[in-house]
Write a protein that holds these residues in place. Structure first.
Motif, PDB file in Angstrom:
ATOM      1  N   GLN A  54       9.855 -11.002   0.896  1.00 25.93           N
ATOM      2  CA  GLN A  54       9.205  -9.739   0.546  1.00 25.93           C
ATOM      3  C   GLN A  54       8.055  -9.461   1.502  1.00 25.93           C
ATOM      4  OE1 GLN A  54       7.842  -9.684  -3.500  1.00 25.93           O
ATOM      5  NE2 GLN A  54       6.841  -7.699  -3.297  1.00 25.93           N
ATOM      6  N   SER A  76       9.369  -8.192   4.785  1.00 27.65           N
ATOM      7  CA  SER A  76       9.779  -6.793   4.641  1.00 27.65           C
ATOM      8  C   SER A  76       8.556  -5.879   4.662  1.00 27.65           C
ATOM      9  CB  SER A  76      10.561  -6.621   3.341  1.00 27.65           C
ATOM     10  OG  SER A  76      10.805  -5.262   3.087  1.00 27.65           O
ATOM     11  N   GLN A  77       7.494  -6.264   3.952  1.00 20.44           N
ATOM     12  CA  GLN A  77       6.274  -5.456   3.910  1.00 20.44           C
ATOM     13  C   GLN A  77       5.605  -5.404   5.280  1.00 20.44           C
ATOM     14  OE1 GLN A  77       4.138  -7.412   0.758  1.00 20.44           O
ATOM     15  NE2 GLN A  77       5.025  -6.096  -0.844  1.00 20.44           N
ATOM     16  N   ASN A 109       7.125  -5.475   8.132  1.00 23.38           N
ATOM     17  CA  ASN A 109       7.910  -4.535   8.938  1.00 23.38           C
ATOM     18  C   ASN A 109       7.515  -3.091   8.633  1.00 23.38           C
ATOM     19  OD1 ASN A 109       9.346  -6.538  10.236  1.00 23.38           O
ATOM     20  ND2 ASN A 109      11.008  -6.523   8.744  1.00 23.38           N
ATOM     21  N   LYS A 110       7.197  -2.800   7.365  1.00 22.10           N
ATOM     22  CA  LYS A 110       6.791  -1.447   6.960  1.00 22.10           C
ATOM     23  C   LYS A 110       5.373  -1.123   7.423  1.00 22.10           C
ATOM     24  CE  LYS A 110       9.553  -1.373   2.735  1.00 22.10           C
ATOM     25  NZ  LYS A 110       9.480  -1.341   1.258  1.00 22.10           N
ATOM     26  N   LEU A 111       4.575  -2.129   7.698  1.00 19.90           N
ATOM     27  CA  LEU A 111       3.164  -1.954   8.030  1.00 19.90           C
ATOM     28  C   LEU A 111       2.963  -1.071   9.254  1.00 19.90           C
ATOM     29  CD1 LEU A 111       0.392  -2.881   7.019  1.00 19.90           C
ATOM     30  CD2 LEU A 111       0.512  -4.771   8.612  1.00 19.90           C
ATOM     31  N   ILE A 155       4.825   1.387  10.209  1.00 15.00           N
ATOM     32  CA  ILE A 155       5.327   2.741   9.968  1.00 15.00           C
ATOM     33  C   ILE A 155       4.387   3.534   9.059  1.00 15.00           C
ATOM     34  CG2 ILE A 155       7.258   4.051   9.001  1.00 15.00           C
ATOM     35  CD1 ILE A 155       9.025   1.626   9.621  1.00 15.00           C
ATOM     36  N   VAL A 156       3.788   2.876   8.064  1.00 18.29           N
ATOM     37  CA  VAL A 156       3.001   3.545   7.021  1.00 18.29           C
ATOM     38  C   VAL A 156       1.623   3.934   7.561  1.00 18.29           C
ATOM     39  CG1 VAL A 156       1.988   3.234   4.733  1.00 18.29           C
ATOM     40  CG2 VAL A 156       4.224   2.266   5.246  1.00 18.29           C
ATOM     41  N   SER A 186      -1.357   4.946   1.727  1.00 19.37           N
ATOM     42  CA  SER A 186      -0.295   3.981   1.472  1.00 19.37           C
ATOM     43  C   SER A 186      -0.443   2.741   2.351  1.00 19.37           C
ATOM     44  CB  SER A 186       1.084   4.601   1.641  1.00 19.37           C
ATOM     45  OG  SER A 186       1.126   5.470   2.717  1.00 19.37           O
ATOM     46  N   LEU A 187      -1.153   2.863   3.484  1.00 19.82           N
ATOM     47  CA  LEU A 187      -1.418   1.705   4.337  1.00 19.82           C
ATOM     48  C   LEU A 187      -2.322   0.721   3.605  1.00 19.82           C
ATOM     49  CD1 LEU A 187      -1.112   0.363   7.135  1.00 19.82           C
ATOM     50  CD2 LEU A 187      -3.133   1.619   7.845  1.00 19.82           C
ATOM     51  N   LEU A 201      -0.337  -0.966   0.887  1.00 20.47           N
ATOM     52  CA  LEU A 201       0.587  -1.965   1.442  1.00 20.47           C
ATOM     53  C   LEU A 201      -0.160  -3.228   1.840  1.00 20.47           C
ATOM     54  CD1 LEU A 201       3.521  -2.559   2.213  1.00 20.47           C
ATOM     55  CD2 LEU A 201       3.055  -1.556   4.435  1.00 20.47           C
TER      56      LEU A 201
END
Length: 188
Positions: free
Chosen positions: A14, A17-18, A20-22, A24-25, A29-30, A33
């Motif tokens: 998890q 995955s988070q 990897n999103k860091l 983009i956001v 929401s940053l 996250l």
């Protein structure tokens, strides 16, 4: 303990995955996250501490390190208790690497097969050459036989012709004698 280990693995996935999103956001929401990643990391750390305690509470025979220690202990005892024979017993080599001997045996077998194949190839080449030589010899024998056959025919023709010539000469001599008889009789 196994359930806690599986839960910790899921948390690590998890976090990946988070992370990897860091990238983009953006915006609020940053922050959320980052807080979620921090909470998950704290939970993973707590689980790791609990797992360390549980592992130390495991009986020694179930621990992996204990198994490795026992294996090393057993191998050391085997080595110390092994009896070695002196060199004069005829056995001067120690079997160190069975894989090396197996590889050497396979290479020797491969070399032997190559030798057999090249020998078979040379035998086939020799047989082809002998076949060609025998075909040439057979042709020469047939030519000689044909020549001899022609000679036999010619000899028979010569004999026949000689017989005919003999009868022609005899017939010619008889006719000549008869003509000479009549010529002498009428002219005298």
């Amino acid at each position: 303990m196994e359930g806690l280990y599986q839960q910790t693995n899921r948390l690590v996935l998890q976090i990946q995955s988070q992370l990897n999103k860091l990238g983009i956001v953006q915006g609020e929401s940053l922050d959320e996250l980052e807080q979620s990643i921090d909470n998950t990391l704290h939970e993973v750390s707590t689980n790791c501490d609990r797992l360390a305690l549980l592992v130390n509470k495991e009986p020694p025979h179930k621990r992996q390190s204990a198994k490795m220690y026992e294996k090393e202990e057993r191998e050391r005892d085997e080595l110390l208790n092994r009896k070695f024979a002196p060199n004069n017993s005829g056995e001067t080599s120690i079997m160190i690497d069975h894989a090396l001997q197996h590889n050497t045996g396979l290479q020797n077998a491969n070399r032997g097969m190559d030798d057999m194949l090249s020998s078979g190839s040379s035998i086939l080449t020799g047989l082809r050459e002998q076949r060609n030589m025998l075909k040439g010899t057979q042709k020469r024998i047939l030519d000689i036989a044909n020549t001899l056959g022609l000679s036999n025919t010619v000899m028979r023709l010569i004999d026949k012709r000689a017989t005919q010539d003999k009868w022609i000469v005899i017939g010619g001599a008889v006719v000549t004698c008869i003509i000479m008889f009549f010529v002498v009789k009428y002219l005298t």
